[in-house]
Design a protein around this motif. Structure first.
Motif, PDB file in Angstrom:
ATOM      1  N   TYR A  18       0.827  -1.204   0.000  1.00  0.00           N
ATOM      2  CA  TYR A  18       0.000   0.000   0.000  1.00  0.00           C
ATOM      3  C   TYR A  18       0.859   1.251   0.000  1.00  0.00           C
ATOM      4  N   ILE A  19       0.253   2.347  -0.399  1.00  0.00           N
ATOM      5  CA  ILE A  19       0.950   3.626  -0.303  1.00  0.00           C
ATOM      6  C   ILE A  19       0.316   4.444   0.813  1.00  0.00           C
ATOM      7  N   GLU A  20       1.183   5.089   1.570  1.00  0.00           N
ATOM      8  CA  GLU A  20       0.731   5.891   2.701  1.00  0.00           C
ATOM      9  C   GLU A  20       0.549   7.333   2.267  1.00  0.00           C
ATOM     10  N   GLY A  21      -0.586   7.900   2.630  1.00  0.00           N
ATOM     11  CA  GLY A  21      -0.804   9.324   2.376  1.00  0.00           C
ATOM     12  C   GLY A  21      -0.678  10.080   3.685  1.00  0.00           C
ATOM     13  N   ASP A  22      -1.246  11.258   3.713  1.00  0.00           N
ATOM     14  CA  ASP A  22      -1.199  12.033   4.949  1.00  0.00           C
ATOM     15  C   ASP A  22      -2.267  11.534   5.904  1.00  0.00           C
ATOM     16  N   GLY A  23      -1.978  11.685   7.164  1.00  0.00           N
ATOM     17  CA  GLY A  23      -2.982  11.447   8.197  1.00  0.00           C
ATOM     18  C   GLY A  23      -3.644  10.100   8.133  1.00  0.00           C
ATOM     19  N   ASN A  24      -2.842   9.047   8.183  1.00  0.00           N
ATOM     20  CA  ASN A  24      -3.364   7.686   8.265  1.00  0.00           C
ATOM     21  C   ASN A  24      -4.140   7.233   7.038  1.00  0.00           C
ATOM     22  N   LYS A  25      -4.101   8.018   5.971  1.00  0.00           N
ATOM     23  CA  LYS A  25      -4.773   7.546   4.758  1.00  0.00           C
ATOM     24  C   LYS A  25      -3.878   6.561   4.028  1.00  0.00           C
ATOM     25  N   THR A  26      -4.468   5.466   3.608  1.00  0.00           N
ATOM     26  CA  THR A  26      -3.678   4.497   2.854  1.00  0.00           C
ATOM     27  C   THR A  26      -4.466   4.032   1.648  1.00  0.00           C
ATOM     28  N   HIS A  27      -3.739   3.685   0.588  1.00  0.00           N
ATOM     29  CA  HIS A  27      -4.385   3.057  -0.555  1.00  0.00           C
ATOM     30  C   HIS A  27      -3.686   1.745  -0.848  1.00  0.00           C
ATOM     31  N   ASN A  28      -4.451   0.676  -0.828  1.00  0.00           N
ATOM     32  CA  ASN A  28      -3.879  -0.642  -1.081  1.00  0.00           C
ATOM     33  C   ASN A  28      -3.639  -0.844  -2.562  1.00  0.00           C
ATOM     34  N   LEU A  29      -2.476  -1.377  -2.880  1.00  0.00           N
ATOM     35  CA  LEU A  29      -2.119  -1.560  -4.281  1.00  0.00           C
ATOM     36  C   LEU A  29      -2.303  -2.988  -4.758  1.00  0.00           C
ATOM     37  N   ARG A  30      -1.853  -3.929  -3.950  1.00  0.00           N
ATOM     38  CA  ARG A  30      -1.952  -5.315  -4.410  1.00  0.00           C
ATOM     39  C   ARG A  30      -1.730  -6.268  -3.251  1.00  0.00           C
ATOM     40  N   ILE A  31      -2.109  -7.513  -3.516  1.00  0.00           N
ATOM     41  CA  ILE A  31      -1.751  -8.614  -2.635  1.00  0.00           C
ATOM     42  C   ILE A  31      -0.452  -9.205  -3.167  1.00  0.00           C
ATOM     43  N   ILE A  32       0.519  -9.350  -2.279  1.00  0.00           N
ATOM     44  CA  ILE A  32       1.804  -9.917  -2.672  1.00  0.00           C
ATOM     45  C   ILE A  32       1.772 -11.404  -2.382  1.00  0.00           C
ATOM     46  N   LYS A  33       2.127 -12.192  -3.397  1.00  0.00           N
ATOM     47  CA  LYS A  33       1.974 -13.646  -3.287  1.00  0.00           C
ATOM     48  C   LYS A  33       3.332 -14.340  -3.325  1.00  0.00           C
ATOM     49  N   PRO A  34       3.371 -15.593  -2.932  1.00  0.00           N
ATOM     50  CA  PRO A  34       4.630 -16.345  -3.005  1.00  0.00           C
ATOM     51  C   PRO A  34       5.169 -16.331  -4.428  1.00  0.00           C
ATOM     52  N   GLY A  35       6.473 -16.212  -4.555  1.00  0.00           N
ATOM     53  CA  GLY A  35       7.098 -16.165  -5.875  1.00  0.00           C
ATOM     54  C   GLY A  35       7.202 -14.765  -6.438  1.00  0.00           C
ATOM     55  N   GLU A  36       6.712 -13.786  -5.697  1.00  0.00           N
ATOM     56  CA  GLU A  36       6.781 -12.406  -6.181  1.00  0.00           C
ATOM     57  C   GLU A  36       7.858 -11.619  -5.445  1.00  0.00           C
ATOM     58  N   PHE A  37       8.320 -10.584  -6.112  1.00  0.00           N
ATOM     59  CA  PHE A  37       9.304  -9.688  -5.512  1.00  0.00           C
ATOM     60  C   PHE A  37       8.618  -8.449  -4.939  1.00  0.00           C
ATOM     61  N   VAL A  38       9.244  -7.864  -3.951  1.00  0.00           N
ATOM     62  CA  VAL A  38       8.816  -6.570  -3.428  1.00  0.00           C
ATOM     63  C   VAL A  38      10.028  -5.651  -3.453  1.00  0.00           C
ATOM     64  N   GLY A  39       9.853  -4.466  -3.940  1.00  0.00           N
ATOM     65  CA  GLY A  39      10.928  -3.486  -3.908  1.00  0.00           C
ATOM     66  C   GLY A  39      11.789  -3.476  -5.148  1.00  0.00           C
ATOM     67  N   LEU A  40      11.300  -4.064  -6.225  1.00  0.00           N
ATOM     68  CA  LEU A  40      12.084  -4.054  -7.464  1.00  0.00           C
ATOM     69  C   LEU A  40      12.370  -2.635  -7.939  1.00  0.00           C
ATOM     70  N   SER A  41      11.434  -1.735  -7.681  1.00  0.00           N
ATOM     71  CA  SER A  41      11.635  -0.368  -8.173  1.00  0.00           C
ATOM     72  C   SER A  41      12.824   0.292  -7.503  1.00  0.00           C
ATOM     73  N   ALA A  42      13.310  -0.303  -6.418  1.00  0.00           N
ATOM     74  CA  ALA A  42      14.455   0.295  -5.735  1.00  0.00           C
ATOM     75  C   ALA A  42      15.782  -0.169  -6.327  1.00  0.00           C
ATOM     76  N   VAL A  43      15.764  -1.231  -7.138  1.00  0.00           N
ATOM     77  CA  VAL A  43      17.039  -1.785  -7.621  1.00  0.00           C
ATOM     78  C   VAL A  43      17.751  -0.829  -8.560  1.00  0.00           C
TER      79      VAL A  43
END
Lengths: 231, 231
Positions: free
Chosen positions: A67-92
DNA sequence: ATTTAAATCAATTAAAAAGTTGTCCTAATT
DNA sequence: AATTAGGACAACTTTTTAATTGATTTAAAT
């Protein structure tokens, strides 16, 4: 202590996931030497938006919510992360910090792989690079879909869409709906919790879904797809 | 959005904490360029045991709880992390991974500083190095104390000791007891939750403390100190 | 200007988590 | 062998959090 370490070793001794099968044995060694394994317990953060990202995460088992965090406890969920998936690829390759948070919905066994190792292997191994590009591409497509939904669809379409999306995650965890609160669903659809509650009831009245406690049964997927498409 | 960003900038534009006052302006620039700031919300993990540590955390505001994870959801609390303190120093010079987890008890504004920057400044600036050594030294002493407690003291002494410890954190957050569950206290003392509950009641009966909901008032610090010393 | 979509607010109910208490069991100590 | 410290379990209560509902307000769209 002993039993847990043993099962850990099962994971540690082999990088069995499909996407690592295409590596040469030296490349496997490089990745193996640049990784560590962590058990994230249900509710633990896998990534924190804004924190330095020196590694990517690869999910061995368990599911998580990104999810992405906004101001004041607002969040928007982006996806469910499943086995076999990567997280943080955009940081590479570009950003040095995670641009989203993620939190485990169940206990998760996770590899953390230093990003230099991933970058090195990608440069050497075209096939591996190809699968990485495919992943980026899919993520892009999903982000565009999310954006379109937020920009153009209204409540009914949004909630119908995410119900179908979550339903599609059942093969990774049959009880996934039980792991999500109404607020979680609302944050996927980008609507208020109260609206989500009301819409779910109305969908049930229309025979589209069935609500049993926290579990949700999709009764009429075609109907939902119709609503989702119409917006 | 705007107001929050403005307060952020107040922090970002100045590294005002005492321990940074001794840096030269180039060193400040180095640190400033190697840091990012993150708001950790109450309940967020600041560090996760076992994860790669490419940075140290410096607490601007808020308090957190540091603990080590054992097998099967067992945890032992090590300390309360207060503003002006670092987290993850042990990762700068030796280990590449965090050897403990920490979780915020209140919203926390935190600097993340890449560890290379800290190492560079320490090598250049003896005075800064000195204060870092002092911090390591204090942490060592505290760890030894914790170890002694776990090895030699029994329930009464343990809980008396941690009550006095937490009481000492009141200057950083007067309501700290309200932020800690009975399980948290038990995990500080290394005893079961039920035993903690019972001991607190018995301490109250003996006029050592006063329990008001979750808040705990230390009535007789000398008495507690006595019990703590006896073990 | 009127309708509509959807958020916000307040009040209520339901479910989950935390806290409490008593009893029993185990391992160490005397 | 008897005593003690302290954990584990089970039942229960309290507190906290999540879900629900209806009423009201806001803002955009017609």
């Amino acid at each position: 202590m002993k039993t847990i370490l043993e099962t850990d070793n099962d994971f540690i001794c082999d990088i069995q996931a499909p996407c690592f099968q295409m590596l040469t044995s030296e490349e496997v060694e490089l990745v193996r030497g640049s990784k560590t394994q962590v058990l994230f317990r249900k509710g633990d953060h896998l990534t924190k938006q804004g924190a330095f990202a020196s590694y990517v995460l690869f999910i061995i088992s368990g599911i998580a919510r990104q999810y992405i965090e906004g101001d004041g406890n607002k969040t928007h969920n982006l996806r469910i992360i499943k086995p076999g998936e990567f997280v943080g690829l955009s940081a590479v390759f570009t950003k040095n910090t995670f641009n989203y948070s993620s939190i485990s919905l169940t206990d998760c066994q996770v590899f953390l792989i230093e990003k230099d190792a991933i970058a090195t292997v990608v440069k050497q191994n075209g096939l591996f690079g190809f699968t990485m590009i495919k992943r980026y591409c899919e993520q892009n497509a999903n982000l565009v879909d999310t954006l379109r939904t937020v920009l153009y669809k209204q409540m009914n379409g949004r909630i119908a869409e995410i119900l179908l999306y979550i339903e599609g995650c059942k093969k990774d965890n049959p009880h996934i709906f039980q792991l999500l609160s109404r607020k979680d669903l609302a944050d996927f659809a980008g609507i208020s919790t109260e609206s989500a509650v009301k819409l779910l009831k109305s969908f049930e009245k229309d025979g589209l879904i069935e609500l049993n406690e926290k579990d949700i049964e999709i009764v009429d997927p075609n109907g939902l797809a119709e609503i989702s498409k119409k917006g």
